[in-house]
Design an enzyme around this catalytic site. Structure first.
Site, PDB file in Angstrom:
ATOM      1  N   TYR A  57       0.831  -1.211   0.000  1.00  0.00           N
ATOM      2  CA  TYR A  57       0.000   0.000   0.000  1.00  0.00           C
ATOM      3  C   TYR A  57       0.862   1.257   0.000  1.00  0.00           C
ATOM      4  O   TYR A  57       1.642   1.502   0.924  1.00  0.00           O
ATOM      5  CB  TYR A  57      -0.975   0.008   1.190  1.00  0.00           C
ATOM      6  CG  TYR A  57      -1.920  -1.180   1.228  1.00  0.00           C
ATOM      7  CD1 TYR A  57      -2.162  -1.953   0.089  1.00  0.00           C
ATOM      8  CD2 TYR A  57      -2.573  -1.548   2.389  1.00  0.00           C
ATOM      9  CE1 TYR A  57      -3.015  -3.046   0.114  1.00  0.00           C
ATOM     10  CE2 TYR A  57      -3.446  -2.638   2.426  1.00  0.00           C
ATOM     11  CZ  TYR A  57      -3.651  -3.393   1.274  1.00  0.00           C
ATOM     12  OH  TYR A  57      -4.503  -4.468   1.315  1.00  0.00           O
ATOM     13  N   HIS A 115       0.156 -11.967   0.741  1.00  0.00           N
ATOM     14  CA  HIS A 115      -0.874 -11.119   0.108  1.00  0.00           C
ATOM     15  C   HIS A 115      -1.693 -11.878  -0.943  1.00  0.00           C
ATOM     16  O   HIS A 115      -2.880 -11.693  -1.067  1.00  0.00           O
ATOM     17  CB  HIS A 115      -0.207  -9.880  -0.483  1.00  0.00           C
ATOM     18  CG  HIS A 115      -1.093  -8.679  -0.516  1.00  0.00           C
ATOM     19  ND1 HIS A 115      -0.640  -7.398  -0.367  1.00  0.00           N
ATOM     20  CD2 HIS A 115      -2.424  -8.546  -0.678  1.00  0.00           C
ATOM     21  CE1 HIS A 115      -1.643  -6.542  -0.449  1.00  0.00           C
ATOM     22  NE2 HIS A 115      -2.729  -7.221  -0.641  1.00  0.00           N
TER      23      HIS A 115
HETATM   24  P1  NDP Z   1     -13.986  -0.876   1.416  1.00  0.00           P
HETATM   25  O1  NDP Z   1     -15.105  -1.752   0.983  1.00  0.00           O
HETATM   26  O2  NDP Z   1     -13.572  -0.892   2.807  1.00  0.00           O
HETATM   27  O3  NDP Z   1     -14.396   0.599   0.979  1.00  0.00           O
HETATM   28  C1  NDP Z   1     -13.556   1.699   1.160  1.00  0.00           C
HETATM   29  C2  NDP Z   1     -14.142   2.887   0.403  1.00  0.00           C
HETATM   30  O4  NDP Z   1     -15.459   3.173   0.884  1.00  0.00           O
HETATM   31  C3  NDP Z   1     -13.346   4.129   0.553  1.00  0.00           C
HETATM   32  O5  NDP Z   1     -13.428   4.839  -0.674  1.00  0.00           O
HETATM   33  C4  NDP Z   1     -14.071   4.913   1.653  1.00  0.00           C
HETATM   34  O6  NDP Z   1     -13.913   6.299   1.413  1.00  0.00           O
HETATM   35  C5  NDP Z   1     -15.504   4.493   1.434  1.00  0.00           C
HETATM   36  N1  NDP Z   1     -16.279   4.397   2.694  1.00  0.00           N
HETATM   37  C6  NDP Z   1     -15.887   3.849   3.871  1.00  0.00           C
HETATM   38  N2  NDP Z   1     -16.877   3.903   4.779  1.00  0.00           N
HETATM   39  C7  NDP Z   1     -17.937   4.485   4.152  1.00  0.00           C
HETATM   40  C8  NDP Z   1     -19.258   4.809   4.551  1.00  0.00           C
HETATM   41  N3  NDP Z   1     -19.680   4.553   5.784  1.00  0.00           N
HETATM   42  N4  NDP Z   1     -20.069   5.413   3.641  1.00  0.00           N
HETATM   43  C9  NDP Z   1     -19.639   5.679   2.385  1.00  0.00           C
HETATM   44  N5  NDP Z   1     -18.403   5.384   1.946  1.00  0.00           N
HETATM   45  C10 NDP Z   1     -17.560   4.789   2.814  1.00  0.00           C
HETATM   46  O7  NDP Z   1     -12.777  -1.181   0.407  1.00  0.00           O
HETATM   47  P2  NDP Z   1     -11.234  -1.497   0.535  1.00  0.00           P
HETATM   48  O8  NDP Z   1     -10.849  -2.062  -0.798  1.00  0.00           O
HETATM   49  O9  NDP Z   1     -10.475  -0.369   1.062  1.00  0.00           O
HETATM   50  O10 NDP Z   1     -11.165  -2.741   1.560  1.00  0.00           O
HETATM   51  C11 NDP Z   1     -10.939  -2.595   2.953  1.00  0.00           C
HETATM   52  C12 NDP Z   1      -9.522  -2.992   3.321  1.00  0.00           C
HETATM   53  O11 NDP Z   1      -9.286  -4.362   3.006  1.00  0.00           O
HETATM   54  C13 NDP Z   1      -8.436  -2.262   2.528  1.00  0.00           C
HETATM   55  O12 NDP Z   1      -8.307  -0.930   2.919  1.00  0.00           O
HETATM   56  C14 NDP Z   1      -7.271  -3.152   2.776  1.00  0.00           C
HETATM   57  O13 NDP Z   1      -6.744  -2.932   4.074  1.00  0.00           O
HETATM   58  C15 NDP Z   1      -7.912  -4.528   2.657  1.00  0.00           C
HETATM   59  N6  NDP Z   1      -7.832  -5.076   1.279  1.00  0.00           N
HETATM   60  C16 NDP Z   1      -7.082  -6.225   1.096  1.00  0.00           C
HETATM   61  C17 NDP Z   1      -6.959  -6.780  -0.166  1.00  0.00           C
HETATM   62  C18 NDP Z   1      -6.150  -8.022  -0.328  1.00  0.00           C
HETATM   63  O14 NDP Z   1      -5.853  -8.410  -1.476  1.00  0.00           O
HETATM   64  N7  NDP Z   1      -5.778  -8.694   0.736  1.00  0.00           N
HETATM   65  C19 NDP Z   1      -7.590  -6.179  -1.349  1.00  0.00           C
HETATM   66  C20 NDP Z   1      -8.418  -5.025  -1.046  1.00  0.00           C
HETATM   67  C21 NDP Z   1      -8.521  -4.515   0.236  1.00  0.00           C
HETATM   68  P3  NDP Z   1     -13.262   7.299   2.529  1.00  0.00           P
HETATM   69  O15 NDP Z   1     -11.952   6.739   2.907  1.00  0.00           O
HETATM   70  O16 NDP Z   1     -13.206   8.592   1.786  1.00  0.00           O
HETATM   71  O17 NDP Z   1     -14.261   7.298   3.654  1.00  0.00           O
END
Ligand code: NDP
Length: 281
Positions: A57, A115
């Site tokens: 990241y 990962h």
């Molecule tokens: P999420 O499903 O957690 O969504 C994150 C997005 O949603 C951001 O744009 C955030 O914006 C927005 N958001 C968060 N809360 C709200 C809310 N209550 N209302 C509206 N919008 C919201 O996606 P991620 O892909 O980030 O997944 C979560 C975590 O999982 C990652 O951050 C990472 O740590 C992990 N991950 C691991 C992967 C792997 O291959 N192992 C792949 C993908 C993710 P804002 O920040 O502006 O609030």
């Protein structure tokens, strides 16, 4: 005040909360740093103490942001990071972990994940993880983006059954894991860590999700997270760099959704009826 966050027990016996915070895309811009740090601290303050990051990241900057956020909170946090598959050799895993510890400013990780699967044999990665455990640099290790056949293969490797979690894509719109991977993990006692639990925001405009959220004076994100919290052996790590959204996500524990409304959600987001390969983001 919120309802308690349910806890899960890892195969090693450690308890962890079923709700944490993700940090993908944090550390990309200096202008966002204060908000990102505040969001991670807010999550920990509210009991969402699983903090998920990765060497990938923002090329390590996400780990640095996490390090800043938890500097005076280390003991309260269940800290997770991940090794790139191309680093996951016998020595590369150990060196990558040491770099992560340095960026995070900590002396150990609570959980270190592969990962996704790469070309290094699982035997090598697992042996390196076990060495890291013995030296106290990690407490537990696990995997990410492993489908059922990958898990079966892992369980054949020496010490492979010490795997603490499998972190995979799982949310209302990505329910393929319910067909076989989730039941497999539940049977073996390996928690499934749901990433992208609100599908990075893409499911939040769904009409049925909005209708049900309104009926409980809740938000679509809260219902989407409640769907995961409802499941045995599942934890979710929604990412937000906005403290007020972290608070909103924390409120997911307080929903008591009726069987009728769960059935409506099943109709809007149907569970799988056949095996599909594991989806990845
Ligand atoms: P999420 O499903 O957690 O969504 C994150 C997005 O949603 C951001 O744009 C955030 O914006 C927005 N958001 C968060 N809360 C709200 C809310 N209550 N209302 C509206 N919008 C919201 O996606 P991620 O892909 O980030 O997944 C979560 C975590 O999982 C990652 O951050 C990472 O740590 C992990 N991950 C691991 C992967 C792997 O291959 N192992 C792949 C993908 C993710 P804002 O920040 O502006 O609030």
């Amino acid at each position: 005040m919120y309802d308690d966050i349910p806890t899960l027990t890892l195969p090693s016996g450690r308890d962890i909360p079923a709700l944490g915070i993700g940090t993908w895309n944090m550390g990309e811009s200096n202008a966002e740093e204060a908000q990102e740090v505040a969001s991670i601290r807010k999550a920990v303050e509210l009991g969402m103490t699983v903090v998920d990051t990765a060497e990938m990241y923002a090329d390590g900057r996400s780990e640095e942001i996490v390090g800043k956020a938890i500097a005076d909170l280390r003991d309260e946090v269940f800290l997770v990071s991940k090794v790139y598959p191309f680093n996951a050799s016998a020595t590369g895993t150990i060196e990558a972990c040491e770099r992560s510890l340095k960026r995070l400013g900590v002396d150990h990780l609570d959980l270190y994940l592969l990962h996704w699967r790469g070309s290094h044999p699982l035997e090598e990665t697992v042996a390196a993880f076990e060495k890291l455990k013995q030296s106290g640099k990690i407490r537990d290790w696990g995997v990410s983006n492993f489908d059922t056949d990958d898990m079966e293969e892992l369980f054949e490797v020496e010490n492979g059954r010490n795997c603490a979690v499998n972190q995979v894509l799982y949310n209302l719109s990505r329910r393929g894991v319910e067909y076989d991977l989730l039941p497999w993990c539940q049977e073996k006692g390996v928690p499934l860590m749901a990433y992208s639990p609100i599908e990075q925001g893409r499911i939040l405009n769904n009409h049925e999700l909005i209708r049900i959220a309104k009926a409980y004076q809740a938000t679509p994100a809260q219902v989407a997270l409640a769907f995961l919290l409802e499941r045995d052996g599942v934890l979710a790590i929604p990412k937000s760099a906005k403290p007020e959204r972290v608070e909103e996500n924390r409120g997911a524990t307080d929903l008591d959704i009726s069987d009728e409304d769960w059935a409506s959600l099943d109709a809007a987001f149907p569970p799988p009826t056949r095996k599909t390969s594991l989806a990845m983001l």
